[in-house]
Write an enzyme that holds these catalytic residues in place. Structure first.
Site, PDB file in Angstrom:
ATOM      1  N   CYS A   2      70.667  25.064  57.458  1.00  0.00           N
ATOM      2  CA  CYS A   2      71.101  23.901  56.690  1.00  0.00           C
ATOM      3  C   CYS A   2      71.726  22.896  57.632  1.00  0.00           C
ATOM      4  O   CYS A   2      71.832  23.109  58.834  1.00  0.00           O
ATOM      5  CB  CYS A   2      72.109  24.297  55.609  1.00  0.00           C
ATOM      6  SG  CYS A   2      73.749  24.708  56.239  1.00  0.00           S
ATOM      7  N   ARG A  50      70.464  22.476  52.394  1.00  0.00           N
ATOM      8  CA  ARG A  50      69.922  23.796  52.708  1.00  0.00           C
ATOM      9  C   ARG A  50      68.412  23.790  52.866  1.00  0.00           C
ATOM     10  O   ARG A  50      67.680  23.242  52.037  1.00  0.00           O
ATOM     11  CB  ARG A  50      70.302  24.814  51.620  1.00  0.00           C
ATOM     12  CG  ARG A  50      69.861  26.243  51.968  1.00  0.00           C
ATOM     13  CD  ARG A  50      70.088  27.212  50.829  1.00  0.00           C
ATOM     14  NE  ARG A  50      69.704  28.582  51.216  1.00  0.00           N
ATOM     15  CZ  ARG A  50      69.446  29.554  50.366  1.00  0.00           C
ATOM     16  NH1 ARG A  50      69.543  29.343  49.062  1.00  0.00           N
ATOM     17  NH2 ARG A  50      69.105  30.756  50.785  1.00  0.00           N
ATOM     18  N   ILE A  54      66.020  32.685  54.288  1.00  0.00           N
ATOM     19  CA  ILE A  54      66.318  34.077  53.974  1.00  0.00           C
ATOM     20  C   ILE A  54      67.079  34.144  52.660  1.00  0.00           C
ATOM     21  O   ILE A  54      67.956  33.306  52.408  1.00  0.00           O
ATOM     22  CB  ILE A  54      67.143  34.731  55.106  1.00  0.00           C
ATOM     23  CG1 ILE A  54      66.316  34.786  56.405  1.00  0.00           C
ATOM     24  CG2 ILE A  54      67.608  36.123  54.731  1.00  0.00           C
ATOM     25  CD1 ILE A  54      67.094  35.266  57.615  1.00  0.00           C
TER      26      ILE A  54
END
Length: 640
Positions: A2, A50, A54
């Site tokens: 991010c 972001r 994952i």
């Protein structure tokens, strides 16, 4: 992955800056287009963008966590990836901690609660981290050991602001009362070295947290910075019968690193040029992704493309290969946009082809692996051979060296032996300044009339050299490049230009476990038998295709010398110089004369010209508000 942005206020009024944070966040939406948001608790306010890699459905940021008796004690946002997060989670679980997500962020904040600031020593990855401890009322900031991920900061009467990209801080300058004066010393360093060295930025009051450091700050206080990673190159002897053991350890460490760098919930591809570095990474990555996609770029001009070799490598390892060819027109059109993404100019022509190959890769994948760092860790630059050629001078007495140095100064330029004599009688601290310097002092004075002789590259290099006494000569050069060229050029372009395309770039060579092996390689196994990276090449003999094993490194070569002298870019460069409002910094007449000399073939000024042109375009965007970078995301503040 991010982009982080935050403010630790001096007066407990974080809520008053919500609008400023929300306005500035879109400046780096490219770093994280999947989600955006803010959080504050009175003293601190965090914003984030972001890019989900994952634990896509969870691991939202800012991430809050606390023990049972202090829920939500910590708030964290971070930029990067932690590749050993699975192992960290298992270790912390055995210590009694519980987790609410399966991502790589939560182990950082849980680890911070358990180990405190030493959590950085447990992390294996790339990161810029901000953690607010609401009990201790302290902000913790940290960057990864090598400086793969950026972290800018500034302190004003309003508090301490920090961000993954400087343009976010520029967008908040008026709200923070931040003086945006330029730093002439940093400008001179940039022109001298082709990049702005850490911790500087071209704005005097905005700085970068250095690689391998963390900082603590309380509301209204100043940052207290601490270095937690100091690379060393211990003098290790390797006997002939133990060489293969070393080669095997290199191969095992790199294979383990690539395996961990492949951890993702999205597709991972790989950049691929014609050299051993990217080919080794792609070959190992193919073991974990049978459908691996590889990407490269080149130019139509003969001799400035690795496309054919890269395609041959891709075929040899069984990867599907995608190519982007860049024209001079595309190149020139993209430069303003790239300077906007960079925050500060970097005068590296390979930025532009990297931008285009990253854009092409992003059509297919969200993450790519790349070979950055191999040269610095394993001794890959040709200049690293220099100590071998200069070894006879080391045995000469000091008076003789001084006399020979004086002789070298009066010999005519171009005379055979002059350069060798001059270099051999000059101490390394004065001779080697990294893989960058394009101007000597007289050339610098020509284009920068106000240049001060007490400000030069030794401001940057002297403190680094002071820490490498006792290292072998090649290791001293590697150590210098880790703190200069690599983090000032290589990693800045790797991060900024791929993130400009919302593409995450991972660099398996720059892994602390790989470095732990690389630092033990003796210099005679780095530079030997007429080649560079000897130990790495031996380690990769059974892994990479034979046609690249000993091939000379080219990377993404750019025909800048030809373009600036020809119709491709000469007129464009002339227009940029004439339109630039930098008369108070550069002697524009001298720059135009340099361009004419280059076109006439009097001297190859391409690197020097590109350094000045890059700055002028940057200045036209960020200072003059004269150049529109033409960013597709139109809701960023137009005037920064």
């Amino acid at each position: 992955m991010c982009g982080l942005l935050g403010l630790l206020t001096a007066h407990g009024n974080a809520g008053e800056f919500t609008s400023a944070i929300e306005t500035a966040l879109p400046c780096m939406r490219h770093r994280g287009p999947d989600e955006a948001g803010t959080w504050n608790d009175g003293d601190a306010i965090f914003g984030f963008n972001r890019l989900s890699i994952i634990d896509l459905e969870h691991s939202h940021q800012p991430l809050q966590w606390g023990p049972e008796d202090e829920p939500d004690r910590y708030a964290m946002t971070f930029n990067g990836e932690i590749y050993n997060y699975v192992e960290l989670r298992e270790e912390l679980t055995q210590l009694g901690y519980t987790f609410n997500t399966s991502g790589d962020g939560e182990p950082i904040v849980v680890g911070f609660h358990h180990w405190g600031v030493d959590v950085v020593k447990h992390l294996r990855g790339m990161f810029g981290i901000a953690i607010w401890d609401s009990k201790e009322r302290k902000l913790f900031l940290a960057r990864d050991p090598f400086g793969i991920k950026p972290l800018y900061y500034a302190t004003t009467d309003a508090g301490t602001v920090f961000a993954s990209e400087k343009k976010c801080i520029l967008a908040m300058a008026e709200d923070l009362g931040l003086d945006l004066s330029l730093d002439f010393r940093a400008i001179e360093h940039y022109v001298d070295l082709q990049y702005t060295p850490e911790p500087e930025s071209l704005h005097a009051n905005i700085r970068r947290l250095e690689s391998g450091t963390y900082a603590l700050v309380s509301p209204g206080g100043q940052l207290e910075q601490h270095r937690y990673f100091e690379p060393t190159f211990p003098a290790v002897k390797v006997t002939k019968d133990k060489e293969q053991d070393l080669f095997d350890r290199i191969a095992a460490a790199l294979e383990d690193s690539v395996a961990k760098h492949m951890r993702a919930d999205v597709t991972v591809g790989s950049f691929l040029s014609g050299g051993i570095d990217s080919t080794a990474i792609a070959t190992l990555a193919k073991r974990h992704n049978p459908n691996l996609l590889t990407f490269t770029t080149g130019f139509e001009r003969e001799g400035y493309s690795e496309v054919d070799v890269a395609a041959e490598s891709a075929a040899a390892i069984g990867a599907e290969h995608i190519v982007k060819v860049v024209s001079p027109e595309e190149y020139a059109d993209a430069v303003p946009k790239i300077m906007w993404y960079l925050d500060d100019p970097v005068a590296d022509p390979s930025l532009v082809p990297l931008y285009f190959v990253a854009a092409e890769a992003r059509k297919h994948v969200k993450v790519v692996l790349s070979g950055e760092g191999a040269d610095e860790l394993f001794g890959g630059y040709t200049i690293y051979k220099e100590p071998l050629s200069l070894a006879p001078f080391e045995k000469m007495p000091s008076p003789l060296l001084k006399g020979l140095n004086r002789l070298s100064q009066v010999l005519p330029d171009g005379m055979k032996g002059k350069s060798l004599l001059e270099r051999g009688t000059t101490p390394m601290e004065e001779r080697y300044y990294g893989n960058a310097r394009s101007f000597n002092w007289e050339q610098l004075k020509r284009v920068l009339p106000e240049a001060r002789h007490e400000w030069d590259h030794t401001d940057v290099t002297a403190p680094i050299y002071a820490k490498s006494k006792g290292f072998d000569p090649v290791a001293r050069m590697q150590h210098l490049d880790l703190f200069t060229w690599m983090r000032g050029d290589i990693l800045v372009k790797a991060d900024k230009i791929t993130m400009a395309n919302s593409l995450e770039l991972r660099v398996p060579f720059l892994d602390k476990e790989v470095f732990a092996v690389a630092e033990t390689i003796p210099y005679d196994l780095k530079i030997t038998e007429g080649t560079t990276k000897y130990a790495l090449r031996k380690a990769m003999e059974q892994i990479v295709p034979a046609h690249v094993l000993h091939r000379k490194k080219l990377g993404f070569p750019v025909p800048m010398r030809h373009w600036l002298a020809g119709e491709e870019l000469y007129g464009w460069a002339q227009d940029q110089i004439q339109a630039s409002g930098t008369e108070h910094i550069f002697d524009k007449k001298a720059v135009l004369e340099m361009l004419a000399e280059h076109r006439a073939g009097v001297s190859d000024h391409s690197r020097r010209l590109w350094t000045v042109l890059s700055f002028m375009i940057w200045h036209g965007i960020f200072v003059e508000d004269r150049i529109d970078p033409k960013i597709e995301n139109k809701d960023y503040p137009v005037k920064l």
